[in-house]
Design an enzyme around this catalytic site. Sequence first.
Site, PDB file in Angstrom:
ATOM      1  N   SER B  15     -35.579   1.212  30.478  1.00 24.80           N
ATOM      2  CA  SER B  15     -36.162   2.191  29.815  1.00 24.80           C
ATOM      3  C   SER B  15     -35.842   3.477  30.108  1.00 24.80           C
ATOM      4  O   SER B  15     -35.204   3.745  31.172  1.00 24.80           O
ATOM      5  CB  SER B  15     -37.732   1.953  30.700  1.00 24.80           C
ATOM      6  OG  SER B  15     -38.238   3.448  30.764  1.00 24.80           O
ATOM      7  N   SER B  16     -35.424   4.021  29.062  1.00 18.37           N
ATOM      8  CA  SER B  16     -34.780   5.433  29.136  1.00 18.37           C
ATOM      9  C   SER B  16     -35.587   6.565  29.759  1.00 18.37           C
ATOM     10  O   SER B  16     -34.975   7.058  30.770  1.00 18.37           O
ATOM     11  CB  SER B  16     -34.893   6.147  27.589  1.00 18.37           C
ATOM     12  OG  SER B  16     -35.909   5.934  26.988  1.00 18.37           O
TER      13      SER B  16
END
Lengths: 201, 201
Positions: B15-16
């Site tokens: 997840s960025s």
Amino acid sequence: MSSPQPVEVWFEFASSYSYLAVMRVEAAARAAGVPLQWRPFLLGPVFLSLGWNDSPFNIYPPKGRYMWRDMARLAAKYDIPFRLPSQFPRNALLAAQVACLGQTQPWIAAFARAAMRANFGEDRDIGQPEVIADILTALALPADTLIAEAQADDNAQALQRQTEQATALGIFGAPTFLVGGEMFWGNDRLEDTLAWACRPA
Amino acid sequence: MSSPQPVEVWFEFASSYSYLAVMRVEAAARAAGVPLQWRPFLLGPVFLSLGWNDSPFNIYPPKGRYMWRDMARLAAKYDIPFRLPSQFPRNALLAAQVACLGQTQPWIAAFARAAMRANFGEDRDIGQPEVIADILTALALPADTLIAEAQADDNAQALQRQTEQATALGIFGAPTFLVGGEMFWGNDRLEDTLAWACRPA
């Protein structure tokens, strides 16, 4: 020192986080010396283009439950009135038409705040013309005339075009701030937006 | 003065925005005197429960395009290395299994940062066991032993249970911070989370 760039404020009267941004943006922009360009639009067609026929906060219940809690916390932090709306999203077509009609007028910011506060701070149905008329009258504006002009074909089409432009610009939610070609999404990005607008050219 | 409450940090290596939060959270929590409880989990099953078979940043291209630009801006603001990953989302199962194995160990924060930086700062494929082994070795940890323990049934199931717990808690994205029953979603809420944890009881 170069002048700050103008910021386009793309917002929708039915959007919860637009409420927080609309209540804060004029004072924050004034403090930063940033000019604003108001861009009311309709999220419905934008959401449809993403495959959503309702607010994602309704389609995805865990996101919705979280959003309302987050709204209550943020409203308290900003000292903005908040009351859980009995209907969400509200029909915001007329409010958006009035705002589109007035988007370059001196009353636009005050009208935007009053209509958003009616929806999210006072649980009033801004889909009802009487509510919009009350808001305009309280601002000492000619309610009947403005509502008629807002609903006339020319202005209704202008709002449609602005909404189409939102999709064409890659806007997928509200509020969205544009500074030149730079996009910032969400009330959380208001401060970063103003800082960006003030960067040296 | 009462002690700050502990904060649970729910994050996913693919997840960025978890990257930005994981890089910042230990130093910020230490400065605030807030204890952390690390909770690696897998977003895939959580997203599936919402009807998404991929990252919403891939399913909704305008959101994805915006996210990568927002990431680049925020990484610059925080002075965190950022390189557009050549694959998104990456398979983060092994990284999450290792983190689950070590979530109460003294090396958890350093491992989480190193694996996230490999993915989003160095464009390395953290789905490859060699990459995870490199990261563990660089932290002076016994890579082969930890990877074997991480993949063993007991630990693999512990990660599955933690992921099921995420959904049960109403978590719908990452990072998510929990303080008692209070949920904060997103890197943007790190500061509010720590302030909440420090509120007088």
